[in-house]
Motif scaffolding. Structure first.
Motif, PDB file in Angstrom:
ATOM      1  N   ASP A  17      12.098   0.917  -9.125  1.00 10.91           N
ATOM      2  CA  ASP A  17      11.904  -0.485  -9.455  1.00 10.91           C
ATOM      3  C   ASP A  17      13.155  -1.096 -10.096  1.00 10.91           C
ATOM      4  O   ASP A  17      13.478  -2.261  -9.852  1.00 10.91           O
ATOM      5  CB  ASP A  17      10.679  -0.663 -10.363  1.00 10.91           C
ATOM      6  N   PRO A  38       0.830  -1.208   0.000  1.00  9.08           N
ATOM      7  CA  PRO A  38       0.000   0.000   0.000  1.00  9.08           C
ATOM      8  C   PRO A  38       0.866   1.260   0.000  1.00  9.08           C
ATOM      9  O   PRO A  38       2.093   1.169  -0.038  1.00  9.08           O
ATOM     10  CB  PRO A  38      -0.800  -0.115   1.292  1.00  9.08           C
ATOM     11  N   ASN A  39       0.219   2.384   0.030  1.00 10.78           N
ATOM     12  CA  ASN A  39       0.942   3.661  -0.031  1.00 10.78           C
ATOM     13  C   ASN A  39       0.788   4.451   1.254  1.00 10.78           C
ATOM     14  O   ASN A  39      -0.295   4.526   1.827  1.00 10.78           O
ATOM     15  CB  ASN A  39       0.428   4.472  -1.214  1.00 10.78           C
ATOM     16  N   GLY A  91       4.549   2.510  -1.148  1.00  6.34           N
ATOM     17  CA  GLY A  91       4.781   3.834  -1.726  1.00  6.34           C
ATOM     18  C   GLY A  91       5.056   4.818  -0.608  1.00  6.34           C
ATOM     19  O   GLY A  91       4.135   5.349   0.006  1.00  6.34           O
ATOM     20  N   HIS A 114      -5.265  -3.212  -3.125  1.00  8.02           N
ATOM     21  CA  HIS A 114      -4.238  -3.633  -2.165  1.00  8.02           C
ATOM     22  C   HIS A 114      -4.613  -4.954  -1.503  1.00  8.02           C
ATOM     23  O   HIS A 114      -3.759  -5.756  -1.155  1.00  8.02           O
ATOM     24  CB  HIS A 114      -4.018  -2.539  -1.122  1.00  8.02           C
ATOM     25  N   TYR A 168       9.037   6.281 -10.223  1.00  2.00           N
ATOM     26  CA  TYR A 168       8.692   4.889  -9.926  1.00  2.00           C
ATOM     27  C   TYR A 168       9.637   3.906 -10.630  1.00  2.00           C
ATOM     28  O   TYR A 168      10.031   2.884 -10.076  1.00  2.00           O
ATOM     29  CB  TYR A 168       7.250   4.713 -10.414  1.00  2.00           C
TER      30      TYR A 168
HETATM   31  N1  ARG Z   1       2.415   0.919  -4.193  1.00  2.00           N
HETATM   32  C1  ARG Z   1       2.019   0.540  -5.516  1.00  2.00           C
HETATM   33  C2  ARG Z   1       0.520   0.803  -5.705  1.00  2.00           C
HETATM   34  O1  ARG Z   1      -0.205   0.988  -4.758  1.00  2.00           O
HETATM   35  C3  ARG Z   1       2.310  -0.906  -5.829  1.00  2.00           C
HETATM   36  C4  ARG Z   1       3.763  -1.284  -5.807  1.00  2.00           C
HETATM   37  C5  ARG Z   1       4.040  -2.469  -6.649  1.00  2.00           C
HETATM   38  N2  ARG Z   1       5.392  -2.934  -6.579  1.00  2.00           N
HETATM   39  C6  ARG Z   1       6.408  -2.436  -7.279  1.00  2.00           C
HETATM   40  N3  ARG Z   1       7.595  -2.961  -7.123  1.00  2.00           N
HETATM   41  N4  ARG Z   1       6.253  -1.455  -8.105  1.00  2.00           N
HETATM   42  O2  ARG Z   1       0.059   0.837  -6.826  1.00  2.00           O
END
Ligand code: ARG
Length: 594
Positions: free
Chosen positions: A333, A128-129, A166, A138, A329
């Protein structure tokens, strides 16, 4: 630990041996064995093979049959015959079924093989963020990811969990600046040290988010201060970082409360969010630029792909570094891939992420391949899941058009499940505490199972009425099957489960037994294809076989010889253990009494 060779594998081996003896030029040809309704198994590999070698399939099949001793005492295969244009119909001996199951029952792992030399998978799930409400997306990542962790670990894979939350980005400039200007906004009612609930944490964050957003949109000067705050954050300014940490900590309280409600074990060291890769970003960009994988374009550092174009036909690049110097992002990654491959020694990277991020991952993986961070020995896979839809088939929203809060959904599921449990509670003699516990296990199980029982890539309808229904492909149905088994065992009194291979089996017993024997194979398939729904489907079929078995075969009856009672109890008990193990891998509890 003793792994048990399944009947399917034994039969396969015998047919394959007879096939290569009958037709040496075929080499190690696959007899293509499947479960079948006509007999126990059917092999149809002879057809294509005979065609290829210009032979007669029926003759080839007959030769294979001649090479297999069938019906002798102790033989696995009881009958084998040629059918149709050259199929083999194969029936296994009742004795072999019970003997194989007895070997499974003697093992804690139900005879499922454990690979000591398996690889290392880093699984990215439940992400989650920070400072934002969790939503149903999520939920999917968490539920599917957790099931994959368990399934992979059970087969022997080394699994490292990563919760890529996030926790970095420009929105923190706005939040932190607001908090600096309104220092008491995150103070807790009970003072600093008091425990706060997840609810409280979430509502604090929500309030703060809304207030800072409003100011950001209306006040140009605040906007400018917020922008400068981002620069401070990225430069590692201490006061700014401390404020940022407060957001992260507050959010974690909230995340943990939701994961707790989901009956899910998330560990702090596995939470390595976007910010965890800050130190690597610059180097990642440098390596990409030096190797020519990334190029400067309009001030930004970009990677281009022949097959990724926008609606106007122009290429859409992956932006690794923005023209203002910020990292996004993609940079995170890409750095995470380097970390997972080089530092964590992963050979598989699995990402349980919404299908709407597929293009991002396609570009990120391709970039990592070009840079040499991924090669033939390492693979990166997105376990992409679809959207959660409302009953109306549209993306799940509240009546006001807002995203539905995850906690509200879970609470409602538990409430409904508790009602269902309560209806039967008196008959079963449940205490109030058991009703509450079971209600939670049934409600959360229902939500998880609904998510896990269809192929992840498909969208699915979040329909609580259907989810807690006692009939059909639901977790409640499986949980009742399990509880009923426990109740039969309690009623068995003196009788104990015991395998009696000498007894002839009724068709419903054979069907149940043959299905039980497939557990290990189904797990291996689910692990290899990253498809937990295969396990869910298997468990549902298992419960259905059990229902059919109850209809035809009385377990405890004065008319049954003791051996029959014991053998049936044995089948029922092994079914219970298999259900329990399978459900546990999916993250679903199986109450003893329901
Ligand atoms: N925090 C992101 C979202 O809520 C998902 C992350 C997925 N993982 C990654 N390695 N990008 O959409």
């Amino acid at each position: 630990m003793a792994s048990v060779t399944s009947l399917a594998a034994s039969v396969h081996q015998r047919v394959a041996d007879a096939l290569s003896a009958a037709l040496p030029e075929a080499g190690a040809a696959d007899p293509l064995l499947r479960r079948s309704d006509r007999a126990d198994f059917q092999a149809n590999g002879m057809l294509a093979l005979a065609k290829k070698l210009k032979g007669n399939p029926r003759e080839l099949a007959a030769q294979v049959v001649a090479g297999i001793p069938a019906g002798e005492s102790g033989a696995v295969i009881k009958e084998i015959e040629v059918s149709g244009p050259g199929f083999l119909n194969i029936t296994v001996a009742d004795e072999a079924i019970i003997e194989t199951l007895a070997a499974r029952a003697a093992d804690d792992r139900l005879g499922v093989p454990y690979a000591d030399d398996a690889g290392t998978t880093v699984i990215d799930y439940a992400q989650p963020n920070v400072a934002k409400e969790m939503h149903v997306g999520h939920l999917r990542s968490a539920v599917i990811g957790a099931a994959m962790v368990e399934i992979l670990e059970f087969t022997g894979e080394k699994v490292i969990r990563r919760h890529h939350i996030g926790d970095w980005g420009t929105q923190f400039g706005m939040l932190i600046q607001y908090l600096i200007e309104h220092p008491h906004e995150l103070d807790h009612k009970g003072g600093e040290s008091a425990e706060i609930s997840g609810e409280e944490a979430a509502s604090n964050l929500n309030r703060l988010y809304k207030a800072s957003r409003a100011l950001f949109d209306s006040d140009g000067e605040f906007k400018e201060r917020a922008r400068r705050r981002v620069v401070d954050l990225q430069a590692g300014d201490e006061e700014t970082l401390a404020m940022w940490q407060r957001f992260v900590d507050e959010s974690k309280i909230y995340f943990y409360s939701v994961f707790n409600k989901l009956d899910m074990d998330i560990r702090d060291p596995d939470i390595v969010g976007e910010s965890g890769y800050n130190d690597m970003l610059e180097e990642t960009c440098r390596l990409l630029e030096e190797s020519g994988v990334a190029v400067r374009s309009e001030g930004a550092l970009c990677v281009f792909f022949d097959d990724v174009k926008g609606p106007d036909g122009n290429p859409v690049p992956l932006i690794v570094k923005k023209s203002d110097g910020g990292y996004g992002y993609a940079a995170t990654d890409l750095s995470a891939i380097r970390d997972r491959v080089h530092n964590l020694s992963a050979d598989t990277l699995l990402y349980v992420v919404d299908v709407r991020q597929s293009l991002h991952f396609k570009m990120v993986f391709e970039t990592a391949r070009r840079a040499g961070w991924l090669d033939e020995k390492t693979r990166a896979v997105q376990l992409a899941f679809g959207t959660v839809l409302g009953k109306d088939g549209k993306p799940f929203k509240t009546r006001a058009g807002e995203t539905v809060r995850l906690v509200d959904l879970l609470d409602e599921a538990v409430e409904r499940a508790t009602t269902v449990v309560r209806e039967k509670a008196e008959k079963v003699g449940l205490t109030e505490q058991e009703i509450t516990e079971n209600g939670a296990q049934v409600g959360i199980g229902a939500v998880k199972y609904a998510d896990l029982s269809t192929s992840a890539s498909r969208d699915y309808k979040f329909d609580l009425d259907q989810m807690v229904s006692l009939n059909g492909d639901t977790s409640v149905y499986l949980q009742y099957a399990y509880a009923r088994i426990q109740s039969i065992k309690r009623k068995a009194g003196e009788h104990r489960p015991a395998a009696h291979p000498e007894l002839p089996l009724a068709p419903a017993e054979r069907a149940l037994g043959l299905h039980l024997d497939q557990f290990g194979e189904v797990l291996a398939e689910a692990a290899a294809s990253f498809e937990p729904h295969r396990l869910a489907a298997y468990l549902y079929q298992l419960a259905s076989h059990l229902t059919a078995f109850y209809e035809k075969c009385q377990v405890i009856s004065a008319d049954n010889p003791v051996e029959v009672v014991e053998n049936r109890l044995f089948l029922v008990d092994l079914t219970g253990r298999t259900l329990h193990q399978g459900m546990a891998l999916l993250g679903i509890r199986t109450p003893e009494r329901l």
